[in-house]
Scaffold this motif. Structure first.
Motif, PDB file in Angstrom:
ATOM      1  N   ARG A 199     -16.353  -3.538   9.917  1.00  0.00           N
ATOM      2  CA  ARG A 199     -16.844  -3.785   8.544  1.00  0.00           C
ATOM      3  C   ARG A 199     -16.361  -5.122   7.990  1.00  0.00           C
ATOM      4  O   ARG A 199     -16.986  -5.720   7.145  1.00  0.00           O
ATOM      5  N   TRP A 251       0.829  -1.215   0.000  1.00  0.00           N
ATOM      6  CA  TRP A 251       0.000   0.000   0.000  1.00  0.00           C
ATOM      7  C   TRP A 251       0.865   1.269   0.000  1.00  0.00           C
ATOM      8  O   TRP A 251       0.482   2.272   0.578  1.00  0.00           O
ATOM      9  N   HIS A 268     -20.534  -1.123  -2.273  1.00  0.00           N
ATOM     10  CA  HIS A 268     -20.019  -2.449  -1.959  1.00  0.00           C
ATOM     11  C   HIS A 268     -21.240  -3.327  -1.724  1.00  0.00           C
ATOM     12  O   HIS A 268     -22.046  -3.031  -0.832  1.00  0.00           O
ATOM     13  N   ARG A 309     -17.902   6.100   5.635  1.00  0.00           N
ATOM     14  CA  ARG A 309     -17.772   6.255   4.184  1.00  0.00           C
ATOM     15  C   ARG A 309     -18.989   6.876   3.542  1.00  0.00           C
ATOM     16  O   ARG A 309     -19.127   6.869   2.313  1.00  0.00           O
ATOM     17  N   ASP A 360     -13.859  -7.115  -2.472  1.00  0.00           N
ATOM     18  CA  ASP A 360     -13.142  -5.978  -1.934  1.00  0.00           C
ATOM     19  C   ASP A 360     -11.768  -6.540  -1.576  1.00  0.00           C
ATOM     20  O   ASP A 360     -11.558  -7.753  -1.573  1.00  0.00           O
ATOM     21  N   TRP A 361     -10.837  -5.708  -1.290  1.00  0.00           N
ATOM     22  CA  TRP A 361      -9.450  -6.170  -1.089  1.00  0.00           C
ATOM     23  C   TRP A 361      -9.335  -6.957   0.212  1.00  0.00           C
ATOM     24  O   TRP A 361      -9.309  -6.405   1.294  1.00  0.00           O
TER      25      TRP A 361
HETATM   26  C1  GLC Z   1     -10.715  -0.847   0.130  1.00  0.00           C
HETATM   27  C2  GLC Z   1     -12.132  -0.366  -0.104  1.00  0.00           C
HETATM   28  C3  GLC Z   1     -12.575  -0.455  -1.536  1.00  0.00           C
HETATM   29  C4  GLC Z   1     -11.394  -0.133  -2.429  1.00  0.00           C
HETATM   30  C5  GLC Z   1     -10.381  -1.260  -2.268  1.00  0.00           C
HETATM   31  C6  GLC Z   1      -9.121  -1.017  -3.089  1.00  0.00           C
HETATM   32  O1  GLC Z   1     -10.673  -1.654   1.248  1.00  0.00           O
HETATM   33  O2  GLC Z   1     -13.140  -0.938   0.724  1.00  0.00           O
HETATM   34  O3  GLC Z   1     -13.665   0.460  -1.726  1.00  0.00           O
HETATM   35  O4  GLC Z   1     -11.828  -0.019  -3.780  1.00  0.00           O
HETATM   36  O5  GLC Z   1     -10.018  -1.474  -0.924  1.00  0.00           O
HETATM   37  O6  GLC Z   1      -8.410   0.068  -2.575  1.00  0.00           O
END
Ligand code: GLC
Length: 746
Positions: free
Chosen positions: A201, A95, A191, A157, A269-270
């Motif tokens: 979450r 990241w 989402h 969010r 989601d990631w």
């Molecule tokens: C994050 C978010 C998602 C985003 C993804 C990639 O956790 O929840 O909205 O697109 O990871 O960054």
């Protein structure tokens, strides 16, 4: 000049010679032949791929890409956040920002601002603009827009989403998707589903009724799929009825792909995948970011460990899972490729153009909401005051950073202070911070390092010296202040703003307030200010747009996309205790059910501080009496509702007229009223226009759990023409003469 004949003969001879020497063109295989039908190309590519190549296609190779199939020349797919612009580049496997110097963008206002414009045409332009910049930056899938419903004012969010009403979110998401995808860039609506809070979450299990799902939480996703034709959907981190949403049989197989006919790709989601069998069987097509919690930890380059990587391959090899499950995923990924990176017809995109900048400003200007304006506080025409004090950190803080994955690196971000200095002249503007927060962080609030008391003292001094004060406060996308990953702990303004504001007003009663946030905030000082603006994270042109509205160059026309309650307890999610929000022992019951936002306030008669759909103008409008083309209707009919709207003020203005519906004697609990249509009108001073709105009679139905369909009951219905959910200007009754139940999916 005419070319001599001998020259042409020489060229012809050369071409003939080269043609005979050139090797015979290899026939183009169907999967690479643009003239072949899509399904032929997909099947041809599929049959050429090995099982290993198919497995590689359905999961990440890096933080934001999948590998394609190098042997067959099927390109990599590149993904990027976020809904408000194209995020900066990241390093391959973590990241970290990659530090490129050509990855800045135009930062558009947050989607809550876009929703506040109530202008679907702008949503199309917005989606197109982000799509153009994404295309130019060689992105194939943009990870947005988000359309989760605003259920609680604490959710981290909400600023990325489109408010509390499913009709508004639906009407705004469809053009955004269409605008983006005309660039050959996939939108990825997110989402799915029930990401209505950030607290816990990753794992919270949401229990909610079928009716609330269908009437409140599904519509915007369904519209994105069935009307917008969205090419990708992102699963949410949380669970629904005990199963992770990303590979949830009911949500993905039954509803998304079954009922709604979604033919695109379902992506995680990631880090939102948790099980190979479920991911394989329940419709997950691309896995990103896993073998970690998706965000912050895990082995480096762990991509082969993903649930849809080696573990899936081994289960196919052992016969435990059929390869047909893999083929279905690969077909969808190949279809996404044909729509994006294998689409030779798609445009090349553009970025950072004057048109992009102008659009960012227009969305901001049209989304700013004038909440209160007494004593002609606004507009502040240039020259009206010699000394204008601008106080508050949000007048200068970079608000395109922070907030989580929607962070951006704009080429430019005009702050409110700079916008006001350019508008009024620096010599007329005094500035002081008033309060200070630390730099953005997603997991903790960092101290500012500045002495709060001295900031307050200086703010009071500057306020006393000025002719008028503009206070810029609100939230700032730091941890728990409108940021992904966690929620706020209360509705109160942070960093001592309330106390500061009281002292400023003591020093100078002629104080106006500009709240910048993506959520409702407490306003204990509301009775002490004449001018109040709800502003948003406005992006690159924040200051320009803010100064245009404050000075009167632009007439505000934004309307609230969510309710601002008097206090948190008045909000539906917080009325039913911790089971309802934030959940107990990992499970959450949406006990407010279908009564979210103004549906709750109106039905329970709880007056809001500011209502959904509220927003003032510098001009005034008169609504004529509404009438319908008939008095009686049958299922399947369309109601034409008409009324006049006149601009009765002295300047041009836009007004979003809203139409709400209520049923007289429903057999089940129904909200006092529900938004069914809206239209943004643009009128010159004195101009009157006839407004005609079409409302399908079937849209008056409710979801009937007993029959599993939409039930339209023979009854009297009232159509309310309104300037907000709490400001009805005209009501007309109609009769539906026959009851009908329409099964879902029909
Ligand atoms: C994050 C978010 C998602 C985003 C993804 C990639 O956790 O929840 O909205 O697109 O990871 O960054």
């Amino acid at each position: 000049m005419k070319r001599p004949i001998r020259h042409l003969a020489a060229v012809a001879a050369l071409l003939l010679a080269s043609a005979s020497a050139a090797p015979a063109q290899k026939p183009v295989p169907p999967y690479l032949d643009d003239n072949q039908p899509e399904e032929v190309r997909i099947e041809d590519a599929l049959r050429r791929m090995t099982t290993e190549e198919k497995i590689a296609l359905i999961h990440a190779q890096s933080k934001f890409s999948t590998p394609g199939c190098p042997r067959l020349g099927i390109p990599e797919l590149w993904f990027s956040d976020g809904p408000h612009g194209v995020r900066m580049e990241f390093t391959w496997d973590d990241w970290q920002h990659a530090g490129w110097t050509n990855d800045s963008c135009t930062a558009y206002p947050a989607l809550t601002c876009l929703a506040a414009t109530f202008n679907p045409a702008l949503a199309f332009e917005y989606g197109n603009a982000v799509g153009e910049e994404a295309r130019f930056r060689r992105k194939d899938v943009m990870l947005g827009p988000g359309v989760n419903i605003y259920r609680t004012p604490l959710s981290g969010r909400n600023f990325e989403y489109m408010g509390e009403d499913p009709c508004l979110a639906s009407r705004m998401v469809v053009p955004y998707v269409r605008g983006m995808q005309q660039n050959g860039v996939a939108a990825c609506v997110k989402h799915f589903a029930l990401n209505n809070q950030e607290h816990n979450r990753d794992h919270v299990n949401v229990e909610v009724s079928d009716r609330a799902l269908r009437e409140i939480y599904f519509p915007a996703f369904q519209a994105a799929v069935q009307e917008g034709g969205v090419w990708a959907v992102m699963g949410s981190y949380n669970k629904f009825r005990g199963q992770y949403c990303t590979h949830n049989d009911y949500l993905v197989n039954r509803v998304l792909k079954g009922e709604w006919g979604f033919d695109g790709v379902m992506i995680t989601d990631w880090g939102s995948a948790h099980d190979t069998d479920e991911a394989a069987r329940n419709g997950l097509d691309i896995e990103m970011g896993s073998w970690t919690n998706g965000l912050t930890w895990g082995r480096s380059a762990a991509y082969d460990s993903y649930y849809l990587a080696q573990p899936f391959l081994e289960k196919i090899r052992s016969g435990e899972l059929p390869e047909s499950l893999l083929d279905e995923k690969v077909r969808r990924v190949l279809r996404l490729c044909l729509r994006t990176n294998m689409n030779r017809q798609r445009p090349f995109g553009r970025k950072l153009t004057p048109e992009h900048t102008a659009l960012a400003r227009q969305v901001a200007e049209e989304g700013i909401v004038l909440l209160k304006n007494e004593g002609g506080f606004f507009p502040i025409e240039p020259g009206r005051y010699a000394k204008i004090a601008v106080i508050g950190e949000n007048a200068v803080k970079r608000l395109t950073e922070g907030g989580g994955s929607s962070e951006l690196k704009p080429q430019e971000e005009v702050s409110p202070l700079r916008g006001l200095q350019e508008k009024y002249g620096k010599e007329h503007i005094l500035f002081t911070l008033g309060y200070a927060s630390g730099r953005p962080d997603y997991s903790r609030e960092l101290p500012s390092g500045l002495d709060a008391d001295s900031l307050v003292r200086e703010a009071v001094r500057v306020a006393a010296e000025a002719d008028v004060v503009l206070f810029f406060g609100g939230l700032n996308k730091n941890y728990r202040q409108d940021c992904e990953g966690e929620d706020r702990l209360s509705m109160a303004l942070p960093f001592g703003q309330d106390e500061l504001l009281d002292k400023i007003i003591d020093a100078n009663p002629r104080t106006g307030v500009v709240i910048i946030s993506g959520n409702a905030v407490d306003m204990p000082w509301i009775d002490r200010v004449d001018g109040l603006i709800q502003s948003w994270y406005l992006g690159s042109q924040a200051g320009t747009a803010t100064a245009a509205v404050i000075s009167g160059e632009a007439n505000p026309s934004g309307k609230m996309p969510f309710t601002i309650p008097m206090r948190l307890e008045d909000n539906s999610a917080h009325h039913f205790g911790p089971e309802s929000y934030p959940g107990v022992d990992g499970t959450q019951q949406y006990k407010d059910d279908i009564l979210v936002g103004y549906r709750w306030h109106d039905t329970q008669r709880i007056p809001p501080r500011f209502a959904f759909g509220h927003g003032l103008s510098y001009t005034t409008f008169k609504y004529g009496k509404a009438r319908t083309d008939r008095a009686d209707y049958l299922p399947g009919d369309t109601i034409t509702l008409a009324f006049t709207l006149r601009n009765t003020g002295s300047r041009p203005g836009k007004e979003t007229v809203q139409v709400y519906a209520s049923q007289q004697h429903p057999s089940v609990l129904r909200p006092a009223k529900e938004l069914k249509a809206f239209r943004k009108m643009n009128l010159q001073p004195g101009e009157e226009q006839m407004v005609e709105v079409q409302i399908p009679v079937n849209s008056l139905a409710f979801y009937d759990e007993a029959s599993g369909g939409w039930k339209l009951e023979a009854d009297t219905y009232r159509l309310h023409v309104a300037a907000s959910s709490a400001d009805v200007r005209s009501t007309v009754a109609i009769k539906v003469k026959q009851t009908q139940v329409t099964p879902v999916g029909k």
